[in-house]
Design a protein around this motif. Structure first.
Motif, PDB file in Angstrom:
ATOM      1  N   LEU A   1      41.928  35.007  34.749  1.00 17.06           N
ATOM      2  CA  LEU A   1      40.771  35.195  35.537  1.00 17.06           C
ATOM      3  C   LEU A   1      39.336  34.586  34.822  1.00 17.06           C
ATOM      4  CD1 LEU A   1      41.003  38.881  36.927  1.00 17.06           C
ATOM      5  CD2 LEU A   1      41.294  36.683  38.350  1.00 17.06           C
TER       6      LEU A   1
ATOM      7  N   ALA B   1      43.688  39.254  33.715  1.00 15.79           N
ATOM      8  CA  ALA B   1      43.549  40.339  34.157  1.00 15.79           C
ATOM      9  C   ALA B   1      44.278  41.457  33.288  1.00 15.79           C
ATOM     10  CB  ALA B   1      44.233  40.297  35.426  1.00 15.79           C
TER      11      ALA B   1
ATOM     12  N   ILE C   1      35.882  31.422  36.885  1.00 17.46           N
ATOM     13  CA  ILE C   1      35.735  32.679  36.772  1.00 17.46           C
ATOM     14  C   ILE C   1      35.855  33.286  38.255  1.00 17.46           C
ATOM     15  CG2 ILE C   1      33.096  32.321  36.378  1.00 17.46           C
ATOM     16  CD1 ILE C   1      33.264  35.029  34.943  1.00 17.46           C
ATOM     17  N   SER C   2      37.071  34.018  38.082  1.00 16.84           N
ATOM     18  CA  SER C   2      37.430  34.634  39.520  1.00 16.84           C
ATOM     19  C   SER C   2      37.616  33.552  40.258  1.00 16.84           C
ATOM     20  CB  SER C   2      36.465  35.577  39.806  1.00 16.84           C
ATOM     21  OG  SER C   2      36.844  36.370  41.141  1.00 16.84           O
ATOM     22  N   ASP C   3      36.821  33.374  41.564  1.00 16.36           N
ATOM     23  CA  ASP C   3      36.684  32.420  42.497  1.00 16.36           C
ATOM     24  C   ASP C   3      35.680  31.254  42.156  1.00 16.36           C
ATOM     25  OD1 ASP C   3      39.019  33.786  43.642  1.00 16.36           O
ATOM     26  OD2 ASP C   3      37.753  34.806  45.059  1.00 16.36           O
TER      27      ASP C   3
ATOM     28  N   ALA D   1      31.805  37.447  44.078  1.00 15.81           N
ATOM     29  CA  ALA D   1      33.274  37.038  43.720  1.00 15.81           C
ATOM     30  C   ALA D   1      33.662  38.255  42.964  1.00 15.81           C
ATOM     31  CB  ALA D   1      33.115  35.885  42.988  1.00 15.81           C
ATOM     32  N   SER D   2      33.267  39.411  43.081  1.00 13.71           N
ATOM     33  CA  SER D   2      33.745  40.320  42.112  1.00 13.71           C
ATOM     34  C   SER D   2      33.719  40.351  40.666  1.00 13.71           C
ATOM     35  CB  SER D   2      35.373  40.709  42.700  1.00 13.71           C
ATOM     36  OG  SER D   2      35.754  41.930  42.095  1.00 13.71           O
ATOM     37  N   ILE D   3      32.620  39.841  40.267  1.00 13.59           N
ATOM     38  CA  ILE D   3      32.664  39.870  38.887  1.00 13.59           C
ATOM     39  C   ILE D   3      31.279  40.604  38.585  1.00 13.59           C
ATOM     40  CG2 ILE D   3      31.718  38.136  36.915  1.00 13.59           C
ATOM     41  CD1 ILE D   3      32.865  35.876  38.637  1.00 13.59           C
TER      42      ILE D   3
ATOM     43  N   PRO E   1      35.612  45.929  39.833  1.00 14.39           N
ATOM     44  CA  PRO E   1      35.760  44.211  39.669  1.00 14.39           C
ATOM     45  C   PRO E   1      36.738  43.527  39.151  1.00 14.39           C
ATOM     46  CG  PRO E   1      34.479  45.305  37.947  1.00 14.39           C
ATOM     47  CD  PRO E   1      34.790  46.340  38.699  1.00 14.39           C
ATOM     48  N   LYS E   2      36.839  42.297  39.582  1.00 12.97           N
ATOM     49  CA  LYS E   2      38.157  41.536  39.049  1.00 12.97           C
ATOM     50  C   LYS E   2      37.755  41.286  37.606  1.00 12.97           C
ATOM     51  CE  LYS E   2      39.882  38.896  43.092  1.00 12.97           C
ATOM     52  NZ  LYS E   2      40.110  37.391  43.362  1.00 12.97           N
ATOM     53  N   VAL E   3      36.538  40.934  37.291  1.00 16.80           N
ATOM     54  CA  VAL E   3      36.057  40.555  35.865  1.00 16.80           C
ATOM     55  C   VAL E   3      34.756  41.307  35.600  1.00 16.80           C
ATOM     56  CG1 VAL E   3      34.938  38.794  34.551  1.00 16.80           C
ATOM     57  CG2 VAL E   3      36.595  38.105  36.206  1.00 16.80           C
TER      58      VAL E   3
ATOM     59  N   SER F   1      41.265  44.612  35.793  1.00 14.15           N
ATOM     60  CA  SER F   1      40.206  44.061  35.362  1.00 14.15           C
ATOM     61  C   SER F   1      40.486  42.956  34.108  1.00 14.15           C
ATOM     62  CB  SER F   1      39.037  44.697  35.321  1.00 14.15           C
ATOM     63  OG  SER F   1      38.643  45.332  36.513  1.00 14.15           O
TER      64      SER F   1
END
Lengths: 325, 519
Positions: free
Chosen positions: B259, B285, B319-321, B338-340, B426-428, B458
């Motif tokens: 990620l 992840a 980083i993520s998208d 972007a879910s960071i 969050p993803k990150v 995450s």
């Protein structure tokens, strides 16, 4: 063309020195105050108040020295007010300084009208109630020598006493700041007052001392404006010189000698602008008077906006010291 | 406890600030020539107590005896005259002065500086030799490392004739090696009769260094013990008032997709100095990657680039998208979308706005969400409810959404920020100094939350100055020095000593530290 003659250059330089004198007093006052961490935008007001006090007292007593004394006392009082607001009561230093400027600008005119009935002007002083140019030792003999004589008589000699005092003030400022215990503490309190407090020294007392020294210096500067350079007080006669001194101090990075030279720079532009009025320059032609007169102020703006970005102010400058952990 | 003479005795010291009682009937004896530790959570009253002793505050009532003589300490001068010196947590130094000028400030021997300087040099040389306190007297304080700056503080106190030295959180800014040197110096001082009081929250240091230890909780001294007769676990329990798990239970790492992928990242600042140089690493992840380093070696810059706060000048980050390159900047909002999530290092400057109430802080960065906004006005009630919900989940105290953010303790501010950032899983997660200035009870909670979110999948990048924290939370640790990655180690195989050496770039055994982008 005689504009570039040796004598012309000498006279521009000596005019530079005459014009720079009040700037130097105010800039040194600013250095003391700001090095201790107290912003002093009230330099302008203190110069003006000093000018008014000395002209008034000299007009009544016919003594330049009593005039000077009165100006110093007024400078001290205004500094105490500034200190009381911004040191004791931790008020905003800029607001307090601006308030001083506004009060002085109005009060000098009102008092002038009430006391002398000349629409805010003080009576024109006779020469013996002013600081008059003095000749240095042996001027008459030396002036006959070519070049050296001219330099001695026109550039070094022939100013009033306060001009020489201003140079002494620069030396004294330098010596005090960098060679004495008081100077070390003063510089420290402008950088990190907590360090001074924890070392067992009173932050407030040090700052009061600094602004009071500033009051004395602006008093002398104001005296110079009204009873040495001129022969009476005129409404708003300081004409922004306090602000220019502030700019010169910042441009000189809060150091006495560089600040003196930047005062000279402003003084030189002013002297040049007076000399250039009505003169036609090669290639350019006649420069508009307004532009020339505006040049010191334009320089102030340019210096403050552009070059000074890199000058590092004393770290605690403008921040009241509040004891807390 | 012993019959050796008492250097300091505090009797019934109390101090309140408004309605807050910072110290309550404190009684404390500190024996001459010993090292006495004072531990306690943030807000337990340690610093207030020492401030009273050093004359910052005056106690509301109570008495201070120095060498069995009742002493009034109204200001720092009184304290200095009583032979008490203090090494402050935030050094009381003038940065653009030389070391020597800092030492003599306030203790000059005459009106003229040249005279004072000549006098001081000899005396300082003696101090240097007897305690191993070597510093370059002519260097500017801003140019010497923090470990040296601390020595300057120590010399300052000794130069003023301190026989009792108080150190407030002295190792907070030091590398393990610097801390070792400090302890050697403190032992040398003790040998020669100086009494030392050390305030810390690091129990390991208490165990290693001190002869006696006093525990403070809620403004009171809970107990005073001989260090040799207690343990870390017992002290932790006494500090918090309940059992504490110092160890973190963690399942083995199960890395998923990559990620964070950083390649050849570089940053050159406006002065042309390379802040980051050829940085390569990945975070997958479900894993926590720790970033170790003495502060100022590029960790902060790295976090700022990844969170979209500042641009980079070389390389590429995925980083993520989001893709970040020097030509393709991003911004914090895009990063959030972007879910960071980002928990900034400096929570007062970047994590919250101190003047805002808690409910406003609770939506910072997410304040554009339609959930909180009507057509013209914000939905105050929804925002408050959301804040109450976050506060409940993350045990923020007091759980009142209408209190100003500034009025929460550091730990509770941090919990609120973490709650805000972690709520949507969050993803990150980018975390900087999650437990700086946070008390031990809250640390336990925060650590658990970080491990939880990793278990939920995450990717966590953790920048921290606490080696303990890095070692116990991380799955992998990368070490930065001078803007470069100088080592990358498996957290289970690393220890403090090794990290400390890597952090100062003095680690010899290159086999264990690899410069490749992954293990």
């Amino acid at each position: 063309m005689d504009f570039f003659s040796f004598n012309e250059i000498l006279s521009i330089f000596s005019a530079t020195i005459r014009i720079s004198t009040p700037l130097i007093f105010a800039a040194m006052a600013g250095i003391f105050s700001e090095r201790s961490g107290v912003v002093d935008i009230g330099l302008e007001g203190k110069l003006l108040a000093g000018a008014f006090a000395s002209a008034s007292v000299a007009a009544v007593t016919h003594s330049a020295w009593l005039g000077l004394g009165a100006a110093i006392v007024i400078g001290l009082i205004l500094s105490l007010i500034h200190g009381f607001a911004s040191i004791t009561h931790k008020g905003d230093q800029v607001v307090s300084g601006v308030a001083i400027n506004i009060i002085v600008s109005g009060l000098t005119v009102v008092l002038g009208m009430a006391w002398f009935h000349r629409s805010g002007q003080t009576p024109t002083l006779p020469n013996d109630a002013r600081f008059m140019p003095i000749n240095l030792y042996g001027v008459d003999t030396i002036s006959n020598i070519p070049i050296i004589g001219d330099i001695y008589s026109k550039l070094l000699s022939g100013y009033n006493l306060l001009v020489y005092v201003s140079f002494a003030a620069v030396a004294l400022t330098y010596w005090t700041l960098f060679k004495t215990r008081f100077g070390l503490r003063l510089r420290a309190v402008g950088e990190n007052p907590k360090a001074v407090d924890t070392a067992g020294i009173s932050v407030n007392l040090l700052r009061y001392k600094a602004v009071l020294i500033g009051g004395i210096l602006t008093g002398i500067g104001g005296t110079y404006i009204s009873i040495a350079q001129n022969a009476s007080f005129i409404k708003d006669m300081s004409a922004g010189q306090g602000y220019i001194a502030l700019a010169a101090m910042i441009f000189g990075k809060w150091k006495p000698i560089p600040a003196m030279f930047s005062c000279f720079l402003f003084g030189f532009l002013e002297a040049l602008s007076m000399r250039l009025q009505g003169v036609s320059l090669p290639l350019i032609g006649e420069v508009p008077v307004q532009l020339i007169q505006a040049s010191p102020y334009i320089l102030t703006v340019i210096l403050l906006a552009g070059f000074v970005g890199r000058a590092i102010a004393p770290k605690a400058d403008g921040i009241p010291y509040i004891k807390e952990r | 406890m012993t019959d050796s003479p008492v250097a300091i005795e505090l009797k019934d010291i109390s101090k309140s600030f408004g309605s807050v009682q910072a110290n309550k009937n404190v009684n404390l004896k500190i024996y001459k020539g010993t090292i006495h530790g004072i531990v306690g959570e943030n807000g337990a009253g340690k610093s207030t107590l020492m401030s009273i002793l050093y004359g910052f505050y005056e106690a509301d009532h109570g008495k201070i005896y120095v060498n069995s003589k009742e002493t009034t300490i109204k200001n720092s001068t009184d304290a200095i005259n009583a032979g008490i010196g203090m090494v402050h947590q935030h050094f009381m130094l003038v940065e653009n002065f030389t070391v020597l000028e800092n030492i003599i400030l306030g203790a000059e021997s005459g009106m003229m500086l040249s005279h004072s300087i000549a006098n001081a040099k000899n005396e300082i040389r003696k101090l240097e030799e007897s305690y191993g306190l070597y510093v370059d007297l002519n260097a500017l304080v801003q140019n010497i490392p923090v470990g040296q700056q601390q020595r300057v503080e120590t010399i300052k106190a000794l130069y003023r004739g301190a026989k009792i030295l108080i150190l407030d959180e002295p190792t907070g800014v030091l590398t393990p090696q610097e801390a070792d040197q400090l302890f050697d110096i403190l032992r040398a001082l003790k040998e020669q009769g100086t009494t030392i009081v050390i305030i810390t929250h690091k129990l390991r240091e208490i165990m290693r260094l001190t002869d006696y230890v006093s525990v403070m909780r809620g403004g009171e001294i809970v107990t005073s013990l001989k260090t040799s007769q207690t343990s870390k676990e017992e002290l932790a329990e006494l500090m918090v008032g309940r059992k504490i798990h110092l160890e973190i239970d963690k399942t083995p790492v199960k890395p998923g997709e990559t990620l964070i992928d950083v390649r050849n990242l570089g940053l050159t600042d406006a002065q042309g100095v390379k802040r980051l140089d050829n940085i390569n690493f990945q975070v997958k992840a479900g894993e926590i990657v720790g970033v170790a380093g003495v502060s100022g070696n590029g960790q902060s810059e790295l976090l700022e680039i990844l969170s979209g706060l500042s641009p980079c000048s070389e390389g590429k980050v995925q980083i993520s998208d989001i893709t970040i390159t020097p030509k393709r900047q991003t911004d914090p909002r895009a990063v959030r979308n972007a879910s960071i999530a980002h928990v900034p290092e400096d929570r007062i400057k970047r994590g919250l706005i101190p003047q805002f109430v808690a409910s406003e802080t609770a939506i910072l960065g997410y304040h554009n969400s339609s959930a909180y906004n009507g057509i013209i006005l914000t939905k105050t009630e929804e925002i408050r409810n959301h804040c109450v919900y976050l506060m409940k989940n993350f045990d923020v105290r007091p759980n009142n959404p209408d209190i100003k953010s500034a009025n929460f303790s550091g730990g509770n501010q941090q919990k609120l920020i973490l709650a805000r950032e972690m709520e949507k899983i969050p993803k990150v997660l980018l975390v900087g100094q999650p437990t700086r200035g946070v008390d031990i009870g809250a640390i336990e909670f925060i650590h658990k939350q970080i491990v939880d979110i990793r278990d939920k999948g995450s990717a966590v990048l953790l920048v921290s100055g606490e080696l303990d924290e890095l070692l116990s939370l991380s799955d992998r640790i990368i070490v930065m020095f001078d803007g470069k990655i100088v080592g990358q180690v498996d957290a289970s195989k690393a220890d403090e000593r090794m990290l400390g050496l890597l952090m100062t770039n003095s680690y010899e055994n290159k086999e264990e530290s690899q410069n490749e982008s992954s293990i």
